[in-house]
Design a protein around this motif. Structure first.
Motif, PDB file in Angstrom:
ATOM      1  N   GLU A 227       0.371 -23.366  -7.173  1.00 47.84           N
ATOM      2  CA  GLU A 227       1.125 -24.586  -6.708  1.00 47.84           C
ATOM      3  C   GLU A 227       0.857 -25.467  -6.978  1.00 47.84           C
ATOM      4  O   GLU A 227      -0.204 -26.287  -7.446  1.00 47.84           O
ATOM      5  CB  GLU A 227       0.025 -23.942  -5.089  1.00 47.84           C
ATOM      6  CG  GLU A 227      -0.390 -24.269  -4.228  1.00 47.84           C
ATOM      7  CD  GLU A 227      -0.788 -24.322  -3.385  1.00 47.84           C
ATOM      8  OE1 GLU A 227      -0.705 -24.711  -1.830  1.00 47.84           O
ATOM      9  OE2 GLU A 227      -1.913 -23.503  -3.212  1.00 47.84           O
ATOM     10  N   GLN A 228       1.946 -26.575  -7.437  1.00 45.12           N
ATOM     11  CA  GLN A 228       2.054 -27.482  -7.860  1.00 45.12           C
ATOM     12  C   GLN A 228       1.431 -28.771  -6.852  1.00 45.12           C
ATOM     13  O   GLN A 228       1.503 -29.082  -6.283  1.00 45.12           O
ATOM     14  CB  GLN A 228       3.141 -28.451  -8.071  1.00 45.12           C
ATOM     15  CG  GLN A 228       4.396 -27.495  -9.610  1.00 45.12           C
ATOM     16  CD  GLN A 228       3.703 -27.985 -10.567  1.00 45.12           C
ATOM     17  OE1 GLN A 228       4.042 -26.924 -11.096  1.00 45.12           O
ATOM     18  NE2 GLN A 228       2.759 -28.931 -10.931  1.00 45.12           N
ATOM     19  N   ARG A 229       0.736 -30.299  -7.456  1.00 48.15           N
ATOM     20  CA  ARG A 229       0.476 -31.598  -7.435  1.00 48.15           C
ATOM     21  C   ARG A 229       0.781 -32.382  -8.380  1.00 48.15           C
ATOM     22  O   ARG A 229       0.629 -31.296  -9.922  1.00 48.15           O
ATOM     23  CB  ARG A 229      -1.083 -30.820  -7.729  1.00 48.15           C
ATOM     24  CG  ARG A 229      -1.934 -30.558  -5.795  1.00 48.15           C
ATOM     25  CD  ARG A 229      -1.731 -30.761  -4.964  1.00 48.15           C
ATOM     26  NE  ARG A 229      -1.283 -29.549  -3.164  1.00 48.15           N
ATOM     27  CZ  ARG A 229      -1.100 -28.790  -2.651  1.00 48.15           C
ATOM     28  NH1 ARG A 229      -0.493 -28.832  -3.812  1.00 48.15           N
ATOM     29  NH2 ARG A 229      -1.733 -28.554  -1.712  1.00 48.15           N
ATOM     30  N   SER A 230       0.287 -33.505  -8.046  1.00 46.40           N
ATOM     31  CA  SER A 230       0.982 -34.216  -8.643  1.00 46.40           C
ATOM     32  C   SER A 230       0.128 -34.473 -10.243  1.00 46.40           C
ATOM     33  O   SER A 230       0.759 -34.422 -11.306  1.00 46.40           O
ATOM     34  CB  SER A 230       0.163 -35.808  -8.093  1.00 46.40           C
ATOM     35  OG  SER A 230       0.739 -36.097  -7.228  1.00 46.40           O
ATOM     36  N   ASP A 319      -5.003 -27.892 -17.185  1.00 43.58           N
ATOM     37  CA  ASP A 319      -4.663 -27.080 -15.628  1.00 43.58           C
ATOM     38  C   ASP A 319      -4.349 -25.745 -16.823  1.00 43.58           C
ATOM     39  O   ASP A 319      -4.155 -25.119 -17.950  1.00 43.58           O
ATOM     40  CB  ASP A 319      -2.739 -27.237 -15.694  1.00 43.58           C
ATOM     41  CG  ASP A 319      -1.928 -27.407 -16.986  1.00 43.58           C
ATOM     42  OD1 ASP A 319      -2.003 -26.598 -18.259  1.00 43.58           O
ATOM     43  OD2 ASP A 319      -0.806 -28.424 -16.982  1.00 43.58           O
ATOM     44  N   ALA A 320      -3.490 -24.571 -16.333  1.00 42.70           N
ATOM     45  CA  ALA A 320      -3.585 -22.790 -16.674  1.00 42.70           C
ATOM     46  C   ALA A 320      -2.573 -22.888 -17.927  1.00 42.70           C
ATOM     47  O   ALA A 320      -3.062 -22.206 -18.511  1.00 42.70           O
ATOM     48  CB  ALA A 320      -2.747 -22.495 -15.036  1.00 42.70           C
ATOM     49  N   LEU A 349      -2.721 -16.083 -14.639  1.00 40.75           N
ATOM     50  CA  LEU A 349      -3.481 -16.246 -14.009  1.00 40.75           C
ATOM     51  C   LEU A 349      -2.788 -16.855 -12.530  1.00 40.75           C
ATOM     52  O   LEU A 349      -2.877 -17.423 -11.689  1.00 40.75           O
ATOM     53  CB  LEU A 349      -4.028 -17.476 -14.937  1.00 40.75           C
ATOM     54  CG  LEU A 349      -5.630 -17.659 -16.104  1.00 40.75           C
ATOM     55  CD1 LEU A 349      -5.292 -18.763 -16.612  1.00 40.75           C
ATOM     56  CD2 LEU A 349      -6.036 -16.936 -15.442  1.00 40.75           C
ATOM     57  N   LEU A 350      -0.952 -17.117 -12.962  1.00 36.78           N
ATOM     58  CA  LEU A 350      -0.548 -17.589 -12.164  1.00 36.78           C
ATOM     59  C   LEU A 350       0.340 -16.571 -11.038  1.00 36.78           C
ATOM     60  O   LEU A 350       1.116 -17.595 -10.537  1.00 36.78           O
ATOM     61  CB  LEU A 350       0.996 -18.956 -12.723  1.00 36.78           C
ATOM     62  CG  LEU A 350       0.016 -19.744 -13.536  1.00 36.78           C
ATOM     63  CD1 LEU A 350       0.902 -21.168 -13.983  1.00 36.78           C
ATOM     64  CD2 LEU A 350      -1.263 -20.877 -12.717  1.00 36.78           C
TER      65      LEU A 350
END
Length: 587
Positions: A227-230, A319-320, A349-350
């Motif tokens: 779930e992307q963020r900047s 991040d992962a 994880l994703l």
């Protein structure tokens, strides 16, 4: 009556032409011979650098020294062969000149790296046994860092200068084989500059940040790229790390469920509000939407202290994919029902966890177990040299961001890749960027793919920088029914199951303004904002499985059309194609 002899003037012209042709032939022969020698020397440098990397990585410092001396001799020879007046004169010849100048620049870079960077690095390697840094038991010996800071600073400065020099070479004006060699050399120098820069940063910051002058507390924010963020992904879980005299301990773990939405949002910058309203100030999960980690880190710290109290000295966001890089060193891990390897940890994880464990509360527990297991393994079971390499690789990809509550440390961090800020444009680099933020309300970005490109030139008589973003939903065609509802969002936020809805923000050079904006060749409504003096254009796009879209933004004005333009972007699950293309004006 003629005696058969040419007039003096004509003989003079003939002699002049003959002499010129003779000189030209000699000059061509001269540069050919010297060019072959220089190319051979540079090939020896490349081969030696590869061998040197292997010997140093293996800890064979005795074997590294003669290789380093050989590299230095070959680099110096290449400089000598490409710096004489005849060679320099050929550098002024149209069309051919850029090739001669490029070879000279490559030779000069090789010489400066071997002389000004390699020697200090070997000095560090000779005087520091990385295995003695004391990672075992979660403790790091801080004393050696003071000894290695100066030589690392020297090497980092030299590599930084070499990186800038390499970037200035106009590879587009050279023949294809040479252009390819220039690209390879740039990549090698950039990789070295990033790794050594990270080591130097560690030497400067770790003695104080790891509690050498008093205990420290850090919030570790783990981002989920599905779930992307900047800055990489939504915050999935957080933890508090305690550092004292080099010993690091995990004090507390929490999930986003421990941080309910705030009725009154925390203060945010105007640019953040313009792009994302007040959501980053109300929801912990959305704080990493903030483009500038200087602001995001401080906001994360405020949420932690507001919930649990205490003092926070800094924030670290990873991040992962950092887990994947670290597990290549630490080995397999077991948590919850999973046995993870470096090859499958990202998928677990994703993606896989959502099908195997439907209950979000249990998911949070497993994420916490995974973070704790990886943290323990990294501090007690990994080879320090390999761990440093894994962290450097993650930092180079923008997957580690650090904010410090201490002004002197934050100033140092903000000027580095770890600081998560947008660098200032200058004569050596102009920056444009792409920010990706999911608005699906699920975990569909595991299936999203991105490709970014930049082009510079002239459109309608004005210097122009073009940025293109291609975004694709690569989810299976039956994603609506084959994927868990928690992954698709199940239409909860008005997005059909299987569809990816994304906010895609493009920013241009400082001072430039958009002269053309389209999506798949058509104009549509967009959000606009200013970010540190840069114009930002943000589209919201929705893509069903298999669909793709391309956004094109052209900028004109201050900073536009600069050859040395670089693109920064949100780290994705899969590292995207980021290319430079010839400019085809869209306007």
């Amino acid at each position: 009556m003629s005696d058969g002899r040419l007039p003096v003037r004509r003989r003079w012209i003939g002699w002049t032409i003959g002499a010129f042709l003779a000189f030209l032939l000699i000059a061509i022969g001269w540069v050919t011979v010297r060019g072959i020698g220089a190319v051979n020397d540079l090939q020896d440098v490349a081969d030696g650098a590869t061998q040197l990397k292997k010997t140093i990585a293996a800890g064979d410092l005795d074997g590294a020294e003669p290789v380093a001396r050989s590299v230095a001799r070959s680099a110096a020879s290449a400089v000598d062969l490409t710096s004489d007046p005849v060679w320099q004169a050929f550098g002024l010849v149209p069309w051919l000149g850029p090739n001669f100048r490029a070879v000279s620049e490559i030779a000069d870079i090789a010489d400066s790296v071997s002389t000004d960077a390699l020697a200090p690095l070997l000095e560090v390697a000779d005087g520091l046994d990385l295995a003695s840094l004391g990672f075992v038991g979660g403790t790091i010996d801080l004393a050696p860092f003071a000894e290695i800071e100066k030589p690392l600073r020297t090497a980092s400065t030299a590599l930084g200068a070499a990186e800038l020099q390499a970037r200035r070479i106009d590879a587009d004006a050279t023949l294809p084989p040479l252009a390819e060699a220039i690209d390879q050399m740039r990549s090698a120098v950039t990789e070295a500059a990033t790794a050594v820069g990270a080591l130097h940063g560690a030497a400067v910051l770790l003695p104080t940040m790891l509690g050498g002058e008093g205990p420290r507390n850090y919030v570790l924010a783990m981002q989920n790229n599905a779930e992307q963020r900047s800055s990489g992904g939504i915050i999935g879980s957080v933890a508090l790390l305690h550092a004292e005299n080099g010993k690091i301990t995990l004090q507390k773990q929490a999930s986003t469920r421990d941080f309910p939405a705030l009725d009154t949002p925390l203060p945010l910058s105007d640019s953040t509000v313009a792009l994302f309203e007040d959501r980053p100030g109300r929801f912990l999960q959305n704080i990493t939407s903030i483009p500038d980690f200087t602001e995001a880190g401080e906001t994360i710290a405020a949420r932690w202290t507001g919930r649990f109290g205490g003092t926070v000295d800094g924030v670290i966001a990873v991040d992962a994919i950092v887990a994947e890089n670290l597990m290549a060193v630490t080995g397999d891990l077991t948590f919850g029902p999973f046995t993870a390897t470096a090859e499958n940890i990202t998928g677990i994880l994703l993606s896989e966890i959502y099908a195997a464990v439907p209950d979000p509360a249990v998911q949070d527990e497993i994420f916490a177990q995974a973070a704790g297991a990886l943290f323990s393994a990294a501090l007690s079971g990994g080879d320090p040299k390999a761990l440093i390499g894994a962290l450097a690789e993650s930092a180079e990809e923008g997957r580690i961001r650090i904010w410090s509550a201490h002004a002197d440390e934050e100033e140092f961090l903000a000027s580095s890749a770890l600081g998560g800020t947008i660098p200032e444009d200058d004569a050596d680099a102009t920056y444009v960027g792409v920010l990706i933020n999911d608005s699906t309300g699920g975990k569909m970005d595991y299936y999203a793919r991105g490709a970014f490109s930049t082009s510079v030139g002239t459109c309608n008589g004005a210097p122009t920088t073009q940025v293109q973003v291609t975004w694709t939903n690569a989810a299976p065609a039956d994603a609506a029914t084959s994927l868990p509802a928690y992954v698709t969002g199940d239409g909860y936020y008005g997005v059909p199951a299987g569809t990816v809805r994304t906010l895609i923000a493009v920013y241009g050079p400082a001072g430039a303004t958009p002269s053309h904006i389209d999506r798949d060749g058509e104009e549509e409504g967009v959000q606009t904002a200013m970010l540190d003096g840069r114009s930002v254009v943000q589209h919201e796009v929705s893509l069903a499985p298999g669909e793709s879209t391309t956004i094109t933004v052209e900028y004109q004005g201050t900073g536009a059309g600069e050859r040395l333009t670089q693109i920064l972007h949100t780290p994705l699950v899969d590292e995207p194609d980021a290319t430079r293309k010839p400019l085809t004006c869209a306007s």
